[in-house]
Design a protein around this motif. Structure first.
Motif, PDB file in Angstrom:
ATOM      1  N   VAL A  24       2.788  64.703 -28.652  1.00 20.44           N
ATOM      2  CA  VAL A  24       2.441  65.972 -29.283  1.00 20.44           C
ATOM      3  C   VAL A  24       1.446  66.734 -28.412  1.00 20.44           C
ATOM      4  O   VAL A  24       1.620  67.928 -28.147  1.00 20.44           O
ATOM      5  N   ASP A  25       0.415  66.043 -27.930  1.00 19.13           N
ATOM      6  CA  ASP A  25      -0.619  66.696 -27.126  1.00 19.13           C
ATOM      7  C   ASP A  25      -0.077  67.274 -25.829  1.00 19.13           C
ATOM      8  O   ASP A  25      -0.568  68.295 -25.341  1.00 19.13           O
ATOM      9  N   THR A  26       0.946  66.649 -25.261  1.00 18.84           N
ATOM     10  CA  THR A  26       1.523  67.135 -23.997  1.00 18.84           C
ATOM     11  C   THR A  26       2.679  68.100 -24.218  1.00 18.84           C
ATOM     12  O   THR A  26       3.265  68.582 -23.263  1.00 18.84           O
ATOM     13  N   GLY A  27       3.012  68.366 -25.486  1.00 20.85           N
ATOM     14  CA  GLY A  27       4.063  69.319 -25.785  1.00 20.85           C
ATOM     15  C   GLY A  27       5.480  68.765 -25.766  1.00 20.85           C
ATOM     16  O   GLY A  27       6.444  69.512 -25.909  1.00 20.85           O
ATOM     17  N   ARG A  28       5.624  67.459 -25.589  1.00 16.91           N
ATOM     18  CA  ARG A  28       6.968  66.859 -25.591  1.00 16.91           C
ATOM     19  C   ARG A  28       7.570  66.835 -26.981  1.00 16.91           C
ATOM     20  O   ARG A  28       8.785  66.895 -27.127  1.00 16.91           O
ATOM     21  N   LEU A  29       6.729  66.727 -27.999  1.00 16.76           N
ATOM     22  CA  LEU A  29       7.172  66.678 -29.390  1.00 16.76           C
ATOM     23  C   LEU A  29       6.382  67.725 -30.170  1.00 16.76           C
ATOM     24  O   LEU A  29       5.155  67.797 -30.059  1.00 16.76           O
ATOM     25  N   THR A  30       7.071  68.532 -30.952  1.00 18.32           N
ATOM     26  CA  THR A  30       6.433  69.601 -31.705  1.00 18.32           C
ATOM     27  C   THR A  30       5.883  69.077 -33.032  1.00 18.32           C
ATOM     28  O   THR A  30       6.579  68.365 -33.751  1.00 18.32           O
ATOM     29  N   GLU A  35      -1.893  71.436 -44.637  1.00 18.14           N
ATOM     30  CA  GLU A  35      -3.085  72.028 -45.266  1.00 18.14           C
ATOM     31  C   GLU A  35      -4.342  71.172 -45.166  1.00 18.14           C
ATOM     32  O   GLU A  35      -5.451  71.681 -45.245  1.00 18.14           O
ATOM     33  N   HIS A  36      -4.207  69.856 -44.969  1.00 16.75           N
ATOM     34  CA  HIS A  36      -5.372  68.978 -44.853  1.00 16.75           C
ATOM     35  C   HIS A  36      -5.732  68.694 -43.405  1.00 16.75           C
ATOM     36  O   HIS A  36      -6.602  67.870 -43.129  1.00 16.75           O
ATOM     37  N   GLY A  37      -5.040  69.350 -42.465  1.00 22.82           N
ATOM     38  CA  GLY A  37      -5.349  69.195 -41.054  1.00 22.82           C
ATOM     39  C   GLY A  37      -4.603  68.077 -40.341  1.00 22.82           C
ATOM     40  O   GLY A  37      -4.760  67.883 -39.153  1.00 22.82           O
ATOM     41  N   HIS A  38      -3.782  67.325 -41.084  1.00 26.58           N
ATOM     42  CA  HIS A  38      -3.012  66.245 -40.465  1.00 26.58           C
ATOM     43  C   HIS A  38      -1.794  66.824 -39.757  1.00 26.58           C
ATOM     44  O   HIS A  38      -1.166  67.758 -40.239  1.00 26.58           O
ATOM     45  N   ARG A  39      -1.459  66.234 -38.616  1.00 25.47           N
ATOM     46  CA  ARG A  39      -0.283  66.692 -37.889  1.00 25.47           C
ATOM     47  C   ARG A  39       0.976  66.093 -38.509  1.00 25.47           C
ATOM     48  O   ARG A  39       1.011  64.903 -38.830  1.00 25.47           O
ATOM     49  N   ILE A  40       1.993  66.936 -38.650  1.00 26.46           N
ATOM     50  CA  ILE A  40       3.278  66.488 -39.169  1.00 26.46           C
ATOM     51  C   ILE A  40       4.391  67.001 -38.258  1.00 26.46           C
ATOM     52  O   ILE A  40       4.243  68.026 -37.588  1.00 26.46           O
ATOM     53  N   VAL A  41       5.496  66.264 -38.251  1.00 27.01           N
ATOM     54  CA  VAL A  41       6.653  66.608 -37.433  1.00 27.01           C
ATOM     55  C   VAL A  41       7.813  66.851 -38.387  1.00 27.01           C
ATOM     56  O   VAL A  41       8.065  66.045 -39.291  1.00 27.01           O
ATOM     57  N   SER A  42       8.521  67.951 -38.185  1.00 25.05           N
ATOM     58  CA  SER A  42       9.674  68.230 -39.045  1.00 25.05           C
ATOM     59  C   SER A  42      10.819  67.287 -38.687  1.00 25.05           C
ATOM     60  O   SER A  42      10.969  66.871 -37.526  1.00 25.05           O
ATOM     61  N   GLY A  43      11.627  66.961 -39.678  1.00 23.14           N
ATOM     62  CA  GLY A  43      12.787  66.102 -39.451  1.00 23.14           C
ATOM     63  C   GLY A  43      13.702  66.636 -38.368  1.00 23.14           C
ATOM     64  O   GLY A  43      14.092  65.897 -37.453  1.00 23.14           O
ATOM     65  N   PRO A  44      14.088  67.938 -38.418  1.00 23.55           N
ATOM     66  CA  PRO A  44      14.948  68.474 -37.363  1.00 23.55           C
ATOM     67  C   PRO A  44      14.317  68.408 -35.967  1.00 23.55           C
ATOM     68  O   PRO A  44      15.003  68.120 -34.987  1.00 23.55           O
ATOM     69  N   ASP A  45      12.999  68.651 -35.873  1.00 23.20           N
ATOM     70  CA  ASP A  45      12.333  68.556 -34.566  1.00 23.20           C
ATOM     71  C   ASP A  45      12.342  67.124 -34.051  1.00 23.20           C
ATOM     72  O   ASP A  45      12.551  66.874 -32.859  1.00 23.20           O
ATOM     73  N   LEU A  46      12.109  66.165 -34.944  1.00 23.19           N
ATOM     74  CA  LEU A  46      12.121  64.768 -34.546  1.00 23.19           C
ATOM     75  C   LEU A  46      13.517  64.352 -34.104  1.00 23.19           C
ATOM     76  O   LEU A  46      13.685  63.678 -33.082  1.00 23.19           O
ATOM     77  N   ALA A  47      14.531  64.771 -34.837  1.00 23.88           N
ATOM     78  CA  ALA A  47      15.913  64.444 -34.466  1.00 23.88           C
ATOM     79  C   ALA A  47      16.262  65.025 -33.099  1.00 23.88           C
ATOM     80  O   ALA A  47      16.882  64.352 -32.266  1.00 23.88           O
ATOM     81  N   ALA A  48      15.859  66.262 -32.832  1.00 25.93           N
ATOM     82  CA  ALA A  48      16.125  66.889 -31.532  1.00 25.93           C
ATOM     83  C   ALA A  48      15.414  66.130 -30.411  1.00 25.93           C
ATOM     84  O   ALA A  48      15.983  65.914 -29.338  1.00 25.93           O
ATOM     85  N   PHE A  49      14.180  65.726 -30.664  1.00 26.88           N
ATOM     86  CA  PHE A  49      13.419  64.966 -29.672  1.00 26.88           C
ATOM     87  C   PHE A  49      14.122  63.651 -29.350  1.00 26.88           C
ATOM     88  O   PHE A  49      14.287  63.288 -28.196  1.00 26.88           O
ATOM     89  N   VAL A  50      14.565  62.940 -30.389  1.00 26.48           N
ATOM     90  CA  VAL A  50      15.222  61.650 -30.190  1.00 26.48           C
ATOM     91  C   VAL A  50      16.535  61.828 -29.433  1.00 26.48           C
ATOM     92  O   VAL A  50      16.847  61.056 -28.523  1.00 26.48           O
ATOM     93  N   ARG A  51      17.306  62.863 -29.785  1.00 26.75           N
ATOM     94  CA  ARG A  51      18.561  63.131 -29.057  1.00 26.75           C
ATOM     95  C   ARG A  51      18.286  63.414 -27.583  1.00 26.75           C
ATOM     96  O   ARG A  51      18.979  62.906 -26.704  1.00 26.75           O
ATOM     97  N   ALA A  52      17.273  64.231 -27.305  1.00 32.08           N
ATOM     98  CA  ALA A  52      16.939  64.562 -25.921  1.00 32.08           C
ATOM     99  C   ALA A  52      16.498  63.319 -25.148  1.00 32.08           C
ATOM    100  O   ALA A  52      16.865  63.131 -23.991  1.00 32.08           O
ATOM    101  N   GLN A  53      15.713  62.463 -25.785  1.00 31.30           N
ATOM    102  CA  GLN A  53      15.268  61.229 -25.137  1.00 31.30           C
ATOM    103  C   GLN A  53      16.464  60.330 -24.817  1.00 31.30           C
ATOM    104  O   GLN A  53      16.526  59.719 -23.758  1.00 31.30           O
ATOM    105  N   ALA A  54      17.417  60.247 -25.748  1.00 25.84           N
ATOM    106  CA  ALA A  54      18.590  59.402 -25.541  1.00 25.84           C
ATOM    107  C   ALA A  54      19.432  59.924 -24.392  1.00 25.84           C
ATOM    108  O   ALA A  54      19.918  59.150 -23.562  1.00 25.84           O
ATOM    109  N   ARG A  55      19.585  61.252 -24.301  1.00 25.72           N
ATOM    110  CA  ARG A  55      20.366  61.840 -23.209  1.00 25.72           C
ATOM    111  C   ARG A  55      19.694  61.636 -21.870  1.00 25.72           C
ATOM    112  O   ARG A  55      20.357  61.467 -20.861  1.00 25.72           O
TER     113      ARG A  55
END
Length: 134
Positions: A24-30, A35-55
């Motif tokens: 996340v800090d390096t911008g590889r994963l969005t 509202e409480h300041g915790h970082r969260i990743v959307s399901g579609p963003d995570l799926a895209a990241f995993v697909r890109a890593q696999a390719r």
């Protein structure tokens, strides 16, 4: 839309939370802050990241295969008899057991403690959903 906390992403991908934070800090994963300041990743963003890593996983000179399901783990047990071998691999929380010829197990050098990859291709795969997050 489904979202995942950093710890949930780490559990799903079999990496540490620190690794996910670095992505996340390096911008590889969005990720966004909720509202409480915790970082969260959307399901579609995570799926895209995993697909890109696999390719991107293939390295020059690597083998190509029609099998898409690969699980890397450590061999925890090998039982050989005259003709067959039963090999057990622990991959994160998953236990994979394979039956193969003894000759194949010997040629692959499969022994307890060796890192191996289970390559799974099946005509019948059951998918279940609706589990609570870890």
């Amino acid at each position: 839309m489904t979202t995942f906390r950093i710890s949930e992403v780490a559990a799903l991908l079999g990496v540490s939370a620190d690794t996910v934070r670095r992505w996340v800090d390096t911008g590889r994963l969005t990720a966004i802050r909720e509202e409480h300041g915790h970082r969260i990743v959307s399901g579609p963003d995570l799926a895209a990241f995993v697909r890109a890593q696999a390719r991107a996983g293939g390295e020059p000179g690597s083998r190509f295969s029609s099998a898409r399901n690969r699980i890397r783990g450590i061999v925890t047990d090998v039982v050989r008899d005259g003709v067959m071998a039963q090999v057990e691999i622990q991959a994160g929380p998953f236990r994979v057991v394979s039956l193969m010829s003894r000759e194949a197990a010997d040629e692959l050098g499969l022994e307890v403690g060796v890192v191996a990859e289970a390559v799974i291709k099946s005509t019948n795969v059951v998918v279940e959903a609706g589990f609570e997050s870890p």
